[in-house]
Design a protein around this motif. Structure first.
Motif, PDB file in Angstrom:
ATOM      1  N   TYR A 176       0.850  -1.190   0.000  1.00 44.39           N
ATOM      2  CA  TYR A 176       0.000   0.000   0.000  1.00 44.39           C
ATOM      3  C   TYR A 176       0.886   1.240   0.000  1.00 44.39           C
ATOM      4  CZ  TYR A 176       0.967   0.383   5.018  1.00 44.39           C
ATOM      5  OH  TYR A 176       1.587   0.506   6.226  1.00 44.39           O
ATOM      6  N   TRP A 177       0.271   2.393  -0.243  1.00 47.07           N
ATOM      7  CA  TRP A 177       1.014   3.657  -0.254  1.00 47.07           C
ATOM      8  C   TRP A 177       1.104   4.205   1.161  1.00 47.07           C
ATOM      9  CZ3 TRP A 177       3.807   4.833  -4.214  1.00 47.07           C
ATOM     10  CH2 TRP A 177       3.417   4.465  -5.496  1.00 47.07           C
ATOM     11  N   ASP A 178       2.294   4.651   1.529  1.00 43.99           N
ATOM     12  CA  ASP A 178       2.518   5.323   2.803  1.00 43.99           C
ATOM     13  C   ASP A 178       3.269   6.613   2.493  1.00 43.99           C
ATOM     14  OD1 ASP A 178       2.381   5.760   5.505  1.00 43.99           O
ATOM     15  OD2 ASP A 178       4.156   4.564   5.974  1.00 43.99           O
ATOM     16  N   PHE A 179       3.303   7.530   3.435  1.00 44.98           N
ATOM     17  CA  PHE A 179       3.894   8.841   3.173  1.00 44.98           C
ATOM     18  C   PHE A 179       4.860   9.245   4.285  1.00 44.98           C
ATOM     19  CE2 PHE A 179      -0.214   8.592   1.134  1.00 44.98           C
ATOM     20  CZ  PHE A 179       0.082   8.991  -0.154  1.00 44.98           C
ATOM     21  N   ASP A 180       6.022   9.748   3.865  1.00 47.64           N
ATOM     22  CA  ASP A 180       6.970  10.358   4.784  1.00 47.64           C
ATOM     23  C   ASP A 180       6.702  11.849   4.745  1.00 47.64           C
ATOM     24  OD1 ASP A 180       8.221   7.953   5.408  1.00 47.64           O
ATOM     25  OD2 ASP A 180       9.666   8.147   3.772  1.00 47.64           O
ATOM     26  N   CYS A 181       6.488  12.455   5.905  1.00 49.59           N
ATOM     27  CA  CYS A 181       6.082  13.857   5.944  1.00 49.59           C
ATOM     28  C   CYS A 181       7.004  14.684   6.838  1.00 49.59           C
ATOM     29  CB  CYS A 181       4.659  13.976   6.481  1.00 49.59           C
ATOM     30  SG  CYS A 181       3.461  12.993   5.595  1.00 49.59           S
ATOM     31  N   LYS A 182       7.212  15.920   6.416  1.00 48.83           N
ATOM     32  CA  LYS A 182       7.915  16.922   7.206  1.00 48.83           C
ATOM     33  C   LYS A 182       7.102  18.203   7.116  1.00 48.83           C
ATOM     34  CE  LYS A 182      12.848  15.922   6.866  1.00 48.83           C
ATOM     35  NZ  LYS A 182      14.104  16.445   6.338  1.00 48.83           N
ATOM     36  N   VAL A 183       7.062  18.948   8.204  1.00 50.78           N
ATOM     37  CA  VAL A 183       6.352  20.219   8.198  1.00 50.78           C
ATOM     38  C   VAL A 183       7.056  21.170   9.164  1.00 50.78           C
ATOM     39  CG1 VAL A 183       4.688  19.551   9.970  1.00 50.78           C
ATOM     40  CG2 VAL A 183       4.070  21.300   8.328  1.00 50.78           C
ATOM     41  N   GLY A 184       7.085  22.442   8.784  1.00 46.84           N
ATOM     42  CA  GLY A 184       7.708  23.458   9.626  1.00 46.84           C
ATOM     43  C   GLY A 184       7.588  24.821   8.990  1.00 46.84           C
ATOM     44  N   ALA A 185       8.051  25.831   9.690  1.00 48.61           N
ATOM     45  CA  ALA A 185       7.992  27.196   9.170  1.00 48.61           C
ATOM     46  C   ALA A 185       8.983  27.377   8.017  1.00 48.61           C
ATOM     47  CB  ALA A 185       8.268  28.196  10.280  1.00 48.61           C
ATOM     48  N   THR A 186      10.127  26.682   8.096  1.00 53.72           N
ATOM     49  CA  THR A 186      11.134  26.735   7.032  1.00 53.72           C
ATOM     50  C   THR A 186      11.639  25.314   6.793  1.00 53.72           C
ATOM     51  OG1 THR A 186      12.990  27.029   8.551  1.00 53.72           O
ATOM     52  CG2 THR A 186      11.911  29.046   7.767  1.00 53.72           C
ATOM     53  N   ALA A 236       3.776  32.172  11.885  1.00 57.86           N
ATOM     54  CA  ALA A 236       4.568  32.077  10.657  1.00 57.86           C
ATOM     55  C   ALA A 236       3.726  32.538   9.463  1.00 57.86           C
ATOM     56  CB  ALA A 236       5.032  30.651  10.446  1.00 57.86           C
ATOM     57  N   THR A 237       4.393  33.178   8.490  1.00 55.43           N
ATOM     58  CA  THR A 237       3.697  33.621   7.283  1.00 55.43           C
ATOM     59  C   THR A 237       3.841  32.618   6.149  1.00 55.43           C
ATOM     60  OG1 THR A 237       5.635  34.874   6.567  1.00 55.43           O
ATOM     61  CG2 THR A 237       3.955  36.055   7.851  1.00 55.43           C
ATOM     62  N   GLU A 238       4.789  31.681   6.301  1.00 53.81           N
ATOM     63  CA  GLU A 238       4.988  30.634   5.313  1.00 53.81           C
ATOM     64  C   GLU A 238       5.131  29.296   6.024  1.00 53.81           C
ATOM     65  OE1 GLU A 238       7.336  32.949   1.731  1.00 53.81           O
ATOM     66  OE2 GLU A 238       8.477  31.710   3.116  1.00 53.81           O
ATOM     67  N   CYS A 239       4.823  28.235   5.295  1.00 48.12           N
ATOM     68  CA  CYS A 239       4.908  26.898   5.860  1.00 48.12           C
ATOM     69  C   CYS A 239       5.532  25.962   4.833  1.00 48.12           C
ATOM     70  CB  CYS A 239       3.519  26.411   6.245  1.00 48.12           C
ATOM     71  SG  CYS A 239       3.512  24.775   6.954  1.00 48.12           S
ATOM     72  N   TYR A 240       6.546  25.204   5.252  1.00 51.68           N
ATOM     73  CA  TYR A 240       7.194  24.231   4.384  1.00 51.68           C
ATOM     74  C   TYR A 240       6.573  22.869   4.640  1.00 51.68           C
ATOM     75  CZ  TYR A 240      10.764  21.056   2.592  1.00 51.68           C
ATOM     76  OH  TYR A 240      11.420  20.054   1.923  1.00 51.68           O
ATOM     77  N   VAL A 241       6.142  22.211   3.550  1.00 48.36           N
ATOM     78  CA  VAL A 241       5.551  20.878   3.653  1.00 48.36           C
ATOM     79  C   VAL A 241       6.270  19.963   2.667  1.00 48.36           C
ATOM     80  CG1 VAL A 241       3.465  19.504   3.368  1.00 48.36           C
ATOM     81  CG2 VAL A 241       3.304  21.799   4.300  1.00 48.36           C
ATOM     82  N   GLU A 242       6.679  18.800   3.156  1.00 52.52           N
ATOM     83  CA  GLU A 242       7.321  17.796   2.312  1.00 52.52           C
ATOM     84  C   GLU A 242       6.581  16.477   2.522  1.00 52.52           C
ATOM     85  OE1 GLU A 242      11.519  15.400   2.313  1.00 52.52           O
ATOM     86  OE2 GLU A 242      11.595  17.561   2.670  1.00 52.52           O
ATOM     87  N   ILE A 243       6.066  15.925   1.423  1.00 57.61           N
ATOM     88  CA  ILE A 243       5.367  14.647   1.469  1.00 57.61           C
ATOM     89  C   ILE A 243       5.956  13.770   0.379  1.00 57.61           C
ATOM     90  CG2 ILE A 243       3.157  13.458   1.347  1.00 57.61           C
ATOM     91  CD1 ILE A 243       1.825  16.149   1.972  1.00 57.61           C
ATOM     92  N   LEU A 244       6.523  12.635   0.781  1.00 56.81           N
ATOM     93  CA  LEU A 244       7.109  11.699  -0.162  1.00 56.81           C
ATOM     94  C   LEU A 244       6.374  10.368  -0.064  1.00 56.81           C
ATOM     95  CD1 LEU A 244      10.860  12.450   0.525  1.00 56.81           C
ATOM     96  CD2 LEU A 244       9.445  13.366  -1.295  1.00 56.81           C
TER      97      LEU A 244
END
Length: 107
Positions: free
Chosen positions: A44-54, A78-86
């Motif tokens: 099945y599909w799973d996701f590695d995630c990161k989140v933060g202001a930068t 924060a005015t911006e948000c970094y999101v990484e989903i792999l």
């Protein structure tokens, strides 16, 4: 997906901007889950995630907690948000079969 989302917009309320970011994330995940798997019965599909202001301050989170972490980043001002989903393919866990000796009666 590696993206920096703006959390403020002059023409929109801050809550609507945050809801738009959440919608984009859910739409991306839904699209990734539709992709074909070689062995759909065993993976099945799973996701590695990161989140933060930068990108430097982003922390690793579980996919289930990603939306809650977006709210937390927003609360910090924060005015911006970094999101990484792999996306990654993961093997399904093997289910344990109960032993037949438990169901046998003694004679």
């Amino acid at each position: 997906m590696k993206k920096i989302f703006k959390l403020t917009d002059e023409k929109k309320h801050e809550d609507r901007v945050l809801e738009s970011v959440k919608h984009d994330i859910r739409k991306y995940v839904k699209r990734e889950k539709k992709k074909k798997l070689e062995d759909a019965k065993m993976t099945y599909w799973d996701f590695d995630c990161k989140v933060g202001a930068t990108p430097d301050t982003a922390k690793v989170v579980d996919f289930d907690e990603l939306i809650k972490e977006l709210d937390t980043v927003k609360e910090t001002g924060a005015t911006e948000c970094y999101v990484e989903i792999l996306a990654k393919v993961v093997d399904k866990p093997i289910k344990e079969v109960p032993e037949s000796s438990e169901y046998e009666t003694e004679s």
